[in-house]
Design a protein around this motif. Structure first.
Motif, PDB file in Angstrom:
ATOM      1  N   ARG C 292       0.826  -1.211   0.000  1.00 39.50           N
ATOM      2  CA  ARG C 292       0.000   0.000   0.000  1.00 39.50           C
ATOM      3  C   ARG C 292       0.858   1.258   0.000  1.00 39.50           C
ATOM      4  O   ARG C 292       0.563   2.214  -0.704  1.00 39.50           O
ATOM      5  N   THR C 293       1.910   1.252   0.820  1.00 42.09           N
ATOM      6  CA  THR C 293       2.717   2.473   0.923  1.00 42.09           C
ATOM      7  C   THR C 293       3.496   2.741  -0.365  1.00 42.09           C
ATOM      8  O   THR C 293       3.981   3.845  -0.579  1.00 42.09           O
ATOM      9  N   VAL C 295       2.211   2.572  -3.382  1.00 44.93           N
ATOM     10  CA  VAL C 295       1.309   3.024  -4.444  1.00 44.93           C
ATOM     11  C   VAL C 295       1.606   4.456  -4.935  1.00 44.93           C
ATOM     12  O   VAL C 295       1.671   4.684  -6.146  1.00 44.93           O
ATOM     13  N   GLU C 299       2.425   5.514  -8.822  1.00 44.66           N
ATOM     14  CA  GLU C 299       1.698   6.537  -9.559  1.00 44.66           C
ATOM     15  C   GLU C 299       2.639   7.617 -10.081  1.00 44.66           C
ATOM     16  O   GLU C 299       2.505   8.074 -11.226  1.00 44.66           O
ATOM     17  N   ILE C 371       9.165   7.746  -0.799  1.00 36.53           N
ATOM     18  CA  ILE C 371       8.559   7.515  -2.105  1.00 36.53           C
ATOM     19  C   ILE C 371       9.581   7.740  -3.218  1.00 36.53           C
ATOM     20  O   ILE C 371       9.695   6.940  -4.157  1.00 36.53           O
TER      21      ILE C 371
END
Lengths: 180, 306, 384
Positions: C292-293, C295, C299, C371
């Motif tokens: 989840r982290t 994602v 993107e 990220i």
């Protein structure tokens, strides 16, 4: 509606985690959106720095953490100092004005003070300070419906305290009107 | 096991109905007391008149750990020291069973010591039979928590300098409802004790002082298994009123035997039932809860609820 | 009997609590545990809920007793579970081996935290991925499932019980402190709408029954204590009768089957989620919370024009090597972010080394990946 990220910070025992739970439950169960609530705390049961976070989204929440908050609710100076930097430039700040006195954020942030603990004390029990803040949050941020919040609070607190909590919520909710 | 030894079918063993004859001969040494201990157990279970189908035996690791494998019962040979928690799970999941742990002193009091004292404290309704031979037999005669002061073992080549546990004292102090000590020569009394324990509620503990001819006796010039048995016979005194905490074992003194503790108190499960049943039923009164607050059964956060 | 004590409906529920409710829905009625952060809420919930269902809750003296007790309870025919975190899991390893050798159905939950040793008790990690596979001595097949949310924690706990009953082994759920302590919507269907698998009890008569004789499938039929079979079972290498036999021949018969009953059924056990994997140049392989982290990074990379997909391992063990091998022949490479210093990446590398490069993105736990680091890794794999 976009994804909305809320950070709540304060001391353990102030209801920091319960507040996030109430918001998350209101959004997810009663407003039928998606909400993801996570928590961070120190090993102390009381008094340690404590924070919680909620992400509300129309679609399934992938990234559950809040490192870029739309709303920061600060219930302590330490909580404010620690997390003001993650609040978006035009984000909404709500804080207990008796407990957070040393402000340093830019004027673009929408700053909303409320003496939540004092209001709660006037109601007879400072333990509902977080619920005063929840009412204030509902009125200011408009991210969760008032009906959903009220229902969520009723489902989350012991029944003998429902009435007190409802009064606390209303005080917080109407605080902004009374200011005007 | 010596593969050349064939047990003839026509040979009859009086305990055949409770022994796995297809596993005979067993692996125990000549002169070992374990055979007599197992026979006493079989006699005791028969005496207690409990159907064999409902008796379950659990062992740990070691010479005594092999007992489970020779008894024709539902039998579980588990890991070293963990027979008691395994037995606790069996008993609490099926309270109709008579669950017996049969294991050695090292297994139950060294590696598994913590489980023993806590099972006794909880008063789980199981029986623990501890074969005490003062040494680790299967691994070659190393020091045990029961090895008497001054005794030699393969890891105490200069003599043991660690004070040993007094097993009956420890079991009694931990809260066992029944505590007895016998030796391998007290077969009839031991069988009676096993029968008593099998029928009794609560945590029951029986120590069997047992000769280890191959390692303990050899290292300590104790002679043959038979010599050890006659020594046990000479040193034993039966005193049911002895304080179990005051009768440690050593190399020469009296071996005080008897039933030292035999009391009634509620078991773990009885406490669960009596203690919380009413409170639980109140909470499960679902209709009532629906009309009031559904709080508790719904998800709570881990923080306090203001 | 107490009635209506099973939940169904829509709840805003913490992951650990959802796990406990999943266990109850699956029919678990025995819980043995020892407190440890961040798994204690599972024990707390079970201590509250099991008495309502005539179930058994015991807080044991340690994790060793906890795991061993659930093996015992399972042999008495009760579905059983324990829950812990890294340090407790380390203590359980020996008796996980006993459960594997005796072929005992039960479920173990590991809410992972920052490690090694006491590490970061209240913080995040995925530190036991390899320990779950190799923790107990020797060879045995094992199943590990990784939920990414409270809903999936509920669902996968039921799946874990089903697998454990079907294949007769302790099944693991490896989650982490974020999912364990995360609260989200959890939908609990009525019990009769859930697919619940029960273990296969023998239909043979006592005397004919051999506890480890395998017939059609690779899983022996079960007989519980007290039913008159009077069988033996042991952690020693054993034959079909359950009797210890200390020979090479018996070892060959006994041990490889423990592995093969899982590897040969891998297709039925492996659960995967794929997002945009089919035409991807780069595939991010992640599991649990990391899936989840990661994602936002995926993107961001897509915005830069990179074709990137996400392969989420819901089943980590048995490792989905068939799918990784297939993808390895099509993609430019893999990126594997984990909250450890590189564990599952070793498996991805093993399965893909012939074809492509794999980039590991490590993190010792206590936080999550930045990220931009993941985006950089995706770019590197895409353009190199």
């Amino acid at each position: 509606m976009k994804e909305q990220k809320i950070k709540i910070s304060g001391f353990g025992g102030q209801g920091v985690i319960l507040s996030a739970y109430i918001i998350g439950k209101a959004a997810s169960i009663y407003d039928k959106k998606n909400a993801s609530m996570t928590q961070a705390y120190g090993p102390e049961a009381r008094g340690g720095a404590c924070s919680s976070q909620v992400v509300i989204s129309p679609k399934e929440v992938d990234y559950p953490l809040v490192d870029n908050a739309d709303v920061l609710i600060a219930l302590s100076q330490e909580g404010y100092d620690k997390f003001i930097s993650i609040l978006k430039k035009d984000g909404i700040l709500l804080y207990d004005s008796d407990l957070v006195e040393n402000l340093k954020h830019s004027s673009k942030i929408k700053s909303n003070p409320i003496p939540a603990t004092r209001v709660a004390e006037e109601l007879g029990n400072k333990i509902v300070a977080n619920v005063v803040m929840m009412g204030f949050f509902t009125a200011v941020a408009k991210m969760v419906s008032i009906e959903a919040m009220k229902q969520s609070i009723q489902e989350s607190v012991p029944s003998k305290y429902t009435e007190l909590n409802m009064r606390a919520f209303d005080k917080g909710y109407n605080y902004i009107k009374n200011l005007k | 096991m010596n593969k050349n030894i064939q047990v003839k079918k026509e040979i009859y063993h009086p305990m055949e109905d409770i022994l796995r004859m297809d596993r005979m001969p067993h692996i125990w040494c000549p002169g070992c007391g374990l055979g007599s201990d197992v026979v006493a157990f079989a006699q005791g279970i028969k005496k207690a008149n409990i159907p064999f189908d409902k008796v379950v035996i659990v062992s740990g690791i070691g010479c005594t750990g092999r007992v489970a494998g020779y008894l024709r019962l539902d039998s579980y040979h588990t890991t070293h020291g963990r027979a008691i928690p395994f037995a606790t799970g069996l008993k609490l999941a099926n309270r109709e069973l008579t669950v017996v742990v049969f294991s050695g002193d090292g297994d139950l009091f060294a590696i598994g010591g913590n489980h023993l004292i806590h099972a006794a404290r909880r008063n789980v309704d199981i029986n623990v039979i501890c074969v005490n031979n003062f040494i680790y037999g299967m691994t070659g005669g190393q020091n045990a928590p029961t090895t008497p002061l001054g005794a030699y073992s393969s890891t105490a080549p200069y003599g043991n300098f660690e004070p040993p546990f007094n097993l009956v004292g420890l079991a009694a102090a931990s809260g066992a409802t029944y505590v007895a000590r016998w030796t391998s020569i007290h077969i009839r009394r031991l069988a009676d004790s096993i029968a008593t324990a099998a029928k009794k509620k609560g945590f029951c503990f029986i120590e069997i002082v047992t000769p280890c001819a191959t390692v303990f006796a050899r290292k300590n010039k104790g002679g043959t298994g038979l010599d050890l048995l006659s020594e046990f016979k000479n040193r034993s005194v039966i005193n049911h009123s002895a304080d179990p905490t005051k009768i440690p074992l050593d190399m020469e003194g009296e071996i005080v035997c008897g039933e030292f503790v035999n009391e009634e108190k509620p078991t773990f499960w009885e406490n669960v039932k009596e203690g919380i049943r009413e409170k639980v039923e109140k909470k499960v009164d679902w209709e009532k809860m629906q009309s009031k607050r559904k709080r508790k059964l719904y998800a709570e956060s881990s923080d306090d609820l203001s | 009997m107490l009635k209506k004590s099973k939940l169904h409906g829509e709840f805003f529920m913490q992951g650990d609590i959802a796990c406990a409710e999943g266990a109850i829905a699956a029919g678990c009625r025995f819980f043995g545990g020892y407190p440890i952060t961040p798994a204690s809420e599972i024990a707390e919930r079970m201590s509250y809920r099991l008495p309502m269902l005539d179930g058994v809750f015991v807080q044991f003296e340690d994790e060793i007793a906890s795991i061993t007790s659930i093996l015992g309870a399972s042999w008495a025919g009760m579905k059983s579970m324990t829950a812990t975190s890294g340090p407790g899991w380390s203590l359980m390893n020996e008796n996980i081996g006993l459960g594997m050798m005796m072929e005992t159905p039960c479920v173990l939950i590991n809410v992972q935290r920052g490690s090694p040793s006491t590490g970061l008790p209240t913080s995040w990690g995925q530190s036991d991925m390899m320990q779950a596979k190799w923790g107990s001595h020797g060879d045995y097949g094992s199943i590990s499932l990784c939920p990414k949310s409270p809903q999936e924690f509920f669902d996968l706990t039921i799946v874990a019980f089903n697998y454990s009953e079907k294949y007769r082994l302790p099944v693991f759920i490896l989650t982490d402190a974020i999912v364990g302590h995360m609260t989200e919507k959890v939908i609990i269907p009525p019990v009769d709408e859930l697919e619940i698998i029960e273990r296969k009890y023998t239909t043979k008569k006592p005397g004919e029954y051999l506890p480890y004789k395998v017939e059609k499938d690779m899983v022996p039929d079960f007989a519980k204590a007290g039913d008159g079979y009077r069988y033996h079972t042991t952690g020693l290498t054993h034959d079909e009768r359950g009797y210890p036999v200390m020979t090479e021949e018996c070892q060959w018969k006994c041990v490889p089957r423990l592995v093969e009953k899982i590897t040969k059924n891998a297709d039925n056990i492996i659960l995967l989620e794929e997002r945009d994997v089919e035409d991807a140049d780069v595939v991010v392989v992640a599991y649990g919370i990391t899936a989840r982290t990661v994602v936002p990074a995926i993107e961001a990379a897509k915005k830069k024009g990179i074709k990137v997909g996400l392969l989420r391992l819901i089943t980590v063990w048995p490792f989905p090597e068939k799918r990784i091998k297939e993808l390895a022949q099509k993609v430019k490479g893999f990126v594997v972010p984990e909250l450890n210093l590189g564990q599952i990446v070793l498996e991805v590398e093993r399965c893909s080394a012939k074809y492509v490069t794999t980039k590991s993105i490590t993190h010792p736990g206590g936080g999550i990946h930045k990220i931009e680091n993941i985006v950089k890794a995706i770019e590197k794999v895409a353009y190199e």
